[in-house]
Design a protein around this motif. Sequence first.
Motif, short mmCIF file in Angstrom:
data_model
loop_
_atom_site.label_atom_id
_atom_site.label_comp_id
_atom_site.label_asym_id
_atom_site.label_seq_id
_atom_site.Cartn_x
_atom_site.Cartn_y
_atom_site.Cartn_z
N ARG A 32 0.83 -1.20 0.00
CA ARG A 32 0.00 0.00 0.00
C ARG A 32 0.87 1.26 0.00
O ARG A 32 0.52 2.25 -0.63
CB ARG A 32 -0.91 -0.01 1.23
N ASP A 36 0.64 4.39 -2.48
CA ASP A 36 0.48 5.75 -1.97
C ASP A 36 1.52 6.70 -2.57
O ASP A 36 1.22 7.85 -2.91
CB ASP A 36 0.60 5.76 -0.44
N TYR A 124 -6.09 2.26 -7.01
CA TYR A 124 -7.14 1.60 -6.25
C TYR A 124 -6.59 0.77 -5.09
O TYR A 124 -7.35 0.33 -4.24
CB TYR A 124 -7.98 0.69 -7.15
N HIS A 125 -5.28 0.57 -5.05
CA HIS A 125 -4.69 -0.21 -3.95
C HIS A 125 -3.93 0.68 -2.97
O HIS A 125 -3.17 0.19 -2.13
CB HIS A 125 -3.77 -1.30 -4.50
N SER A 127 -4.00 3.83 0.07
CA SER A 127 -4.80 4.07 1.27
C SER A 127 -6.08 4.80 0.89
O SER A 127 -6.08 5.63 -0.03
CB SER A 127 -4.01 4.92 2.27
N THR A 128 -7.16 4.50 1.58
CA THR A 128 -8.41 5.20 1.31
C THR A 128 -8.30 6.63 1.81
O THR A 128 -7.45 6.96 2.64
CB THR A 128 -9.59 4.50 1.98
N PHE A 129 -9.18 7.47 1.30
CA PHE A 129 -9.16 8.88 1.69
C PHE A 129 -9.39 9.03 3.19
O PHE A 129 -8.72 9.82 3.86
CB PHE A 129 -10.25 9.62 0.92
N SER A 130 -10.33 8.26 3.73
CA SER A 130 -10.63 8.37 5.17
C SER A 130 -9.45 7.88 6.01
O SER A 130 -9.17 8.45 7.08
CB SER A 130 -11.88 7.57 5.51
N GLU A 131 -8.76 6.86 5.54
CA GLU A 131 -7.60 6.36 6.29
C GLU A 131 -6.48 7.40 6.31
O GLU A 131 -5.82 7.59 7.34
CB GLU A 131 -7.08 5.07 5.65
N LYS A 132 -6.30 8.08 5.19
CA LYS A 132 -5.19 9.03 5.09
C LYS A 132 -5.44 10.30 5.89
O LYS A 132 -4.52 10.84 6.51
CB LYS A 132 -4.96 9.37 3.61
N GLU A 136 -7.92 5.84 11.69
CA GLU A 136 -8.80 4.82 12.26
C GLU A 136 -9.13 5.21 13.70
O GLU A 136 -8.24 5.53 14.49
CB GLU A 136 -8.11 3.45 12.25
N GLN A 210 -4.21 15.62 -1.27
CA GLN A 210 -4.44 14.61 -2.31
C GLN A 210 -5.44 15.08 -3.36
O GLN A 210 -5.44 14.61 -4.49
CB GLN A 210 -4.93 13.30 -1.68
#
Length: 249
Positions: A32, A36, A124-125, A127-132, A136, A210
């Motif tokens: 990942r 990124d 697509y592989h 980190s998701t926007f919310s994760e970045k 969490e 981003q």
Amino acid sequence: MESKKKVKKSLVVYISIVVVLLLLQVIAWNSRSFSDAYIAYIFPIWVNTCGRITGSFPFSVGEWMIVAGIAVVISAVLLGISMIFPGRRHSAKYCRGVKMYFRFFAWVLLFVFAIMTLNCTMIYHGSTFSEKYFGEEEGQQDVTLQERTEELLRIYNDIVSHCNALSMEMERDDSGAVVYSGGVDSKGNVVDMAGKAIDTMQNLGKSYAQLDGYYPRPKAMFFSDFMCQMYMCGYYFPFSMEANYNDVM
């Protein structure tokens, strides 16, 4: 003899590109952080080059690339059938022409694979926007499926409640259908909706790096009626770096 050398050299180049793309696919699926880094430093290059070029056209380049792709595939099928079930003996010139076409077709397939790798798989592989940007929440990994489902239902009901309340403020005709005047603000001034969408995303880019950078103008699809049959509001087309929308829906 010279022709055989060119074919052999072309085959080596072709296989080398395939190997590199497969390697990128494997790395993207398993790293990942690599994806990124690609999103942050490499992907913007394609947006700022290909996106600007295709963005200069008033129509959706990607949509007509699909049409061209369908024509190329149909031609390949028909030529293949003509070689398998020849009605008469073909000339050497015709056979050479068919071979050249299928070499072209092979390079088209490689182009598709390359674009899907660089503009889809790699991003697509990551980190998701919310994760970045939101991280969490503590203990989030311990949340059960039932708790997640209940939370989604609460959000869903909240959105529906707000939409129902706001729907009462919409202008309607005699039959009760909502009247939408298009790109016009509350004062009756015409609004460039495509430009407004770009401005909105660029403003978000000030808070989220981003999302910063160049945005091509979204384009209406010529085959919007067909998209309605597919229940598609729009799509991102990786081969032309365009945002396409269904202007009928």
